[in-house]
Design a protein around this motif. Structure first.
Motif, PDB file in Angstrom:
ATOM      1  N   GLN A 450       0.817  -1.210   0.000  1.00 12.69           N
ATOM      2  CA  GLN A 450       0.000   0.000   0.000  1.00 12.69           C
ATOM      3  C   GLN A 450       0.852   1.261   0.000  1.00 12.69           C
ATOM      4  O   GLN A 450       0.587   2.207  -0.750  1.00 12.69           O
ATOM      5  CB  GLN A 450      -0.916   0.005   1.224  1.00 12.69           C
ATOM      6  CG  GLN A 450      -1.977  -1.065   1.184  1.00 12.69           C
ATOM      7  CD  GLN A 450      -2.760  -1.094   2.475  1.00 12.69           C
ATOM      8  OE1 GLN A 450      -3.737  -0.383   2.633  1.00 12.69           O
ATOM      9  NE2 GLN A 450      -2.333  -1.924   3.408  1.00 12.69           N
ATOM     10  N   GLY A 451       1.867   1.268   0.871  1.00 10.30           N
ATOM     11  CA  GLY A 451       2.737   2.436   0.914  1.00 10.30           C
ATOM     12  C   GLY A 451       3.444   2.657  -0.412  1.00 10.30           C
ATOM     13  O   GLY A 451       3.519   3.778  -0.919  1.00 10.30           O
ATOM     14  N   ALA A 452       3.976   1.585  -0.988  1.00  4.65           N
ATOM     15  CA  ALA A 452       4.654   1.692  -2.286  1.00  4.65           C
ATOM     16  C   ALA A 452       3.668   2.098  -3.367  1.00  4.65           C
ATOM     17  O   ALA A 452       3.999   2.884  -4.266  1.00  4.65           O
ATOM     18  CB  ALA A 452       5.322   0.369  -2.643  1.00  4.65           C
ATOM     19  N   ILE A 457       7.180   7.248   0.944  1.00  4.72           N
ATOM     20  CA  ILE A 457       8.514   6.757   1.283  1.00  4.72           C
ATOM     21  C   ILE A 457       8.628   6.382   2.755  1.00  4.72           C
ATOM     22  O   ILE A 457       9.163   5.332   3.099  1.00  4.72           O
ATOM     23  CB  ILE A 457       9.575   7.813   0.897  1.00  4.72           C
ATOM     24  CG1 ILE A 457       9.526   8.055  -0.613  1.00  4.72           C
ATOM     25  CG2 ILE A 457      10.971   7.357   1.323  1.00  4.72           C
ATOM     26  CD1 ILE A 457      10.399   9.188  -1.082  1.00  4.72           C
ATOM     27  N   VAL A 458       8.128   7.237   3.657  1.00 12.42           N
ATOM     28  CA  VAL A 458       8.223   6.968   5.088  1.00 12.42           C
ATOM     29  C   VAL A 458       6.829   6.688   5.632  1.00 12.42           C
ATOM     30  O   VAL A 458       5.965   7.563   5.623  1.00 12.42           O
ATOM     31  CB  VAL A 458       8.859   8.146   5.844  1.00 12.42           C
ATOM     32  CG1 VAL A 458       8.984   7.812   7.325  1.00 12.42           C
ATOM     33  CG2 VAL A 458      10.224   8.470   5.262  1.00 12.42           C
ATOM     34  N   ASP A 488      12.952   2.767  -1.071  1.00 15.71           N
ATOM     35  CA  ASP A 488      11.761   3.410  -1.627  1.00 15.71           C
ATOM     36  C   ASP A 488      10.598   3.460  -0.645  1.00 15.71           C
ATOM     37  O   ASP A 488       9.754   4.355  -0.722  1.00 15.71           O
ATOM     38  CB  ASP A 488      11.303   2.676  -2.895  1.00 15.71           C
ATOM     39  CG  ASP A 488      12.318   2.795  -4.012  1.00 15.71           C
ATOM     40  OD1 ASP A 488      12.909   3.889  -4.154  1.00 15.71           O
ATOM     41  OD2 ASP A 488      12.532   1.807  -4.744  1.00 15.71           O
ATOM     42  N   THR A 489      10.528   2.505   0.272  1.00 13.70           N
ATOM     43  CA  THR A 489       9.407   2.432   1.200  1.00 13.70           C
ATOM     44  C   THR A 489       9.907   1.963   2.560  1.00 13.70           C
ATOM     45  O   THR A 489      10.319   0.807   2.709  1.00 13.70           O
ATOM     46  CB  THR A 489       8.327   1.458   0.691  1.00 13.70           C
ATOM     47  OG1 THR A 489       7.997   1.770  -0.665  1.00 13.70           O
ATOM     48  CG2 THR A 489       7.070   1.556   1.542  1.00 13.70           C
ATOM     49  N   VAL A 490       9.887   2.864   3.535  1.00 18.66           N
ATOM     50  CA  VAL A 490      10.329   2.549   4.888  1.00 18.66           C
ATOM     51  C   VAL A 490       9.100   2.319   5.768  1.00 18.66           C
ATOM     52  O   VAL A 490       8.223   3.172   5.874  1.00 18.66           O
ATOM     53  CB  VAL A 490      11.177   3.691   5.481  1.00 18.66           C
ATOM     54  CG1 VAL A 490      11.599   3.356   6.908  1.00 18.66           C
ATOM     55  CG2 VAL A 490      12.399   3.946   4.603  1.00 18.66           C
ATOM     56  N   LEU A 491       9.029   1.135   6.384  1.00 16.81           N
ATOM     57  CA  LEU A 491       7.936   0.788   7.293  1.00 16.81           C
ATOM     58  C   LEU A 491       8.448   0.830   8.725  1.00 16.81           C
ATOM     59  O   LEU A 491       9.438   0.168   9.044  1.00 16.81           O
ATOM     60  CB  LEU A 491       7.418  -0.621   7.007  1.00 16.81           C
ATOM     61  CG  LEU A 491       7.101  -1.001   5.555  1.00 16.81           C
ATOM     62  CD1 LEU A 491       6.658  -2.454   5.493  1.00 16.81           C
ATOM     63  CD2 LEU A 491       6.033  -0.099   4.989  1.00 16.81           C
TER      64      LEU A 491
END
Length: 577
Positions: A450-452, A457-458, A488-491
């Motif tokens: 979902q974030g991507a 990014i954060v 690219d995508t920090v969880l």
């Protein structure tokens, strides 16, 4: 990675409530097991002969065989069809056709012909529906003819009149009609208008009264929220969906003759068990389970306790089909990318891959594509709409599926700006991956997609309670970014500290959770308005974390009007917190 703080005016920032809505209910699937076991069917109701069930799936009503798992579509066209209810003779199914998923117009389907029955007038309803055994009326929460708002009452099919049973706004979506048609059970919570949910405790009162009218009798006060109700086949007990003892839904059985001492828990899953429906013989209970992300259909043998997962063996669209091979890439780099997708045919029906965590928002059924996917569609003409956050242009493409064809469709998304190249990083400080209000269960894998898919990014996710003792997503907290994170995508699972009086704060960059997780919720483990937010802030700063208020005010003329307003904020500013 070095990050700059992004101001509220920065174009790449996704607003708090946009991301909140994005993550609380919908996502894509883990594909951990076969999607035939977890395709995402919801609201199951067993037929009177006990051989099949009606379900809602991707905006249509379907019926599924409880023996073979074969599914056949019953409705199609514009709108989202939900909450099926069988007539006692099995010839009709009442349902709601919605545009916003919750409230819709009452419709009745003639099962044998597949045609909708003509009603004297259209009436709005919300929540579950129940046919009376005589087939002449339907119990539901209907928009009243005489009063403002919705009432729990009967819709007379012949006349179109709504006869109210109870007009109090406290009678909400949790109600059920006994199999005999003689009794109604309904739930009321302790919430008061203008106050935060759970501010007066999570307890639920269960009321029983004759279906023809009369004063309700308090059956019991259940020590947690109740989200759904269904009568046992002999009408001597209830199946209750509740989060008692945790954050996720379980199904309990409550006998009417001894509701306080005789209640017992039937399911114990990590995810949510919901929407129970019993066979007329009383031997099997059908319900949904979302432990794998999308919902699965589970049959429980009530005599032995054994559970069997219903394997969907076939999807019959009642039409010839083809296959769509879909991929999305960045137009400039050619790199495959994740995206948010909506696919709609000329009749207004939406489609998504089986097992995707679809959502219905703003008249679009949307799902997240993990760069590419391949799935079956009925032959026809379609329009696809593809999004990827605010920095990409939305792409719309028309395409056709021919019978037996494998249609390859490659969508290339174009950026109109690239803030990261200028040193700015999109971020969100307040995301609830799971919050108990939807059908799907989010994991780090689905949350990353979902974030991507939003080019975010954060992603700061919140460990938090809602309106009781249950704390969501504690199992995902690590004290550092999730291992699925990349450049690219920090969880990062962090925390929301929710006080019923001082206001809600997001606590970021945590190495450990700050206890208590919440304060000021009566009849829970933390009923008092202590500690203060200032004290919580000190514990966050001691671990080099960051504190901010989540939703400080909703009304600029009266900042303290909202139940969730930041009432302690001026003091915290003065104290340098």
């Amino acid at each position: 990675m070095k990050l700059k703080l992004v101001s509220w005016s920065t174009v790449t920032l996704i607003c708090v409530f946009g991301a909140y809505a994005l993550f609380q209910n919908f996502s894509s699937t883990d594909r951990v097991i076969s999607t035939s076991l977890s395709i995402g069917a919801i609201y199951p109701r067993i037929s009177p002969d006990g051989t099949q069930a009606a379900v809602s799936y991707q905006g249509s009503l379907w019926r599924v065989s409880l023996e073979t798992g074969a599914m056949a579509r019953l409705t199609s066209g514009e709108g989202f069809d939900i909450q099926p209810a069988w007539s006692q003779d099995g010839e009709q199914i009442a349902f709601l056709r919605t545009r916003g998923f919750y409230t819709g117009e009452l419709r009745i389907l003639e099962v044998s012909s597949g045609q909708e029955r003509e009603l004297p007038r259209l009436v709005s309803a919300r929540g579950k529906l129940f046919f009376h055994p005589n087939g002449e009326r339907i119990l539901g929460s209907f928009r009243s003819d005489e009063e403002d708002g919705y009432v729990l009452g009967w819709f007379e099919i012949a006349s179109g009149k709504v006869n109210a049973l109870r007009a109090s706004p406290g009678w909400r979506q949790s109600f059920a009609l006994s199999h005999s048609g003689n009794w109604v059970i309904a739930a009321t919570d302790q919430d008061q208008p203008g106050h935060q949910g759970g501010n007066f405790g999570p307890y639920t009162d269960l009321w029983q009264w004759p279906s023809g009218g009369g004063e309700p009798r308090l059956l019991t006060q259940f020590p947690a929220r109740v989200y759904d109700l269904h009568w046992r086949s002999d009408d001597r007990a209830l199946y209750v969906v509740t989060d008692l003892g945790g954050a996720h839904y379980d199904i309990w059985e409550i006998p009417l003759d001894d509701p306080d001492h005789g209640r017992r828990q039937l399911t114990f899953g990590q995810g949510d068990e919901d929407s129970p429906s019993v066979t007329p013989s009383g031997s099997r209970l059908l319900y949904t389970d979302n432990r794998y992300g999308p919902t699965s259909l589970v049959l429980r043998d009530l005599n032995t306790g054994n559970e069997a997962w219903l394997d969907v063996s076939a999807l019959d669209f009642s039409d010839s089909t083809g296959t769509l091979q879909l991929s999305v890439s960045d137009a400039a780099t050619g790199r495959p990318i994740e995206a948010r997708v909506a696919i709609r045919d000329q009749q207004g029906q939406y489609y998504a891959p089986p097992g995707s965590l679809y959502r219905f928002v703003a008249n679009d059924l949307q799902f997240y594509l993990d760069r590419s996917d391949r799935f079956e569609l009925p032959a026809g003409v379609y329009r696809i709409k593809v999004h990827r956050g605010p920095e990409y242009q939305v792409e719309e493409v028309d395409f056709t599926i021919q019978p037996g064809q494998v249609r390859e469709l490659a969508v290339r998304l174009r950026r109109w700006t690239d803030q990261r190249s200028q040193g700015w990083y999109s971020g969100e400080s307040h995301i609830h991956a799971n919050y108990g209000y939807g059908h799907w269960y989010n994991s780090p894998r689905t949350a990353r997609l979902q974030g991507a898919g939003e080019d975010l990014i954060v992603c700061n996710f919140m460990v938090a309670n809602s309106d009781g003792d249950g704390v969501f997503d504690r199992e995902f907290f690590l004290g550092y970014p999730d291992p699925l994170s990349d450049e690219d995508t920090v969880l990062y699972w962090n925390q929301e500290f929710r006080s019923t009086i001082w206001g809600h704060m997001t606590l970021l960059n945590l190495t450990r959770l700050v206890e208590p997780i919440f304060s000021g919720f009566p009849h829970t483990t933390h009923p008092h308005d202590y500690p203060t937010n200032a004290m919580i802030a000190d514990h966050v700063h001691d671990q080099d974390g960051h504190v901010n208020y989540t939703h400080p005010a909703h009304n600029v003329k009266d900042p303290y009007l909202s139940a969730y307003s930041a009432k302690e904020l001026p003091i915290d500013v003065a104290l340098g917190k």
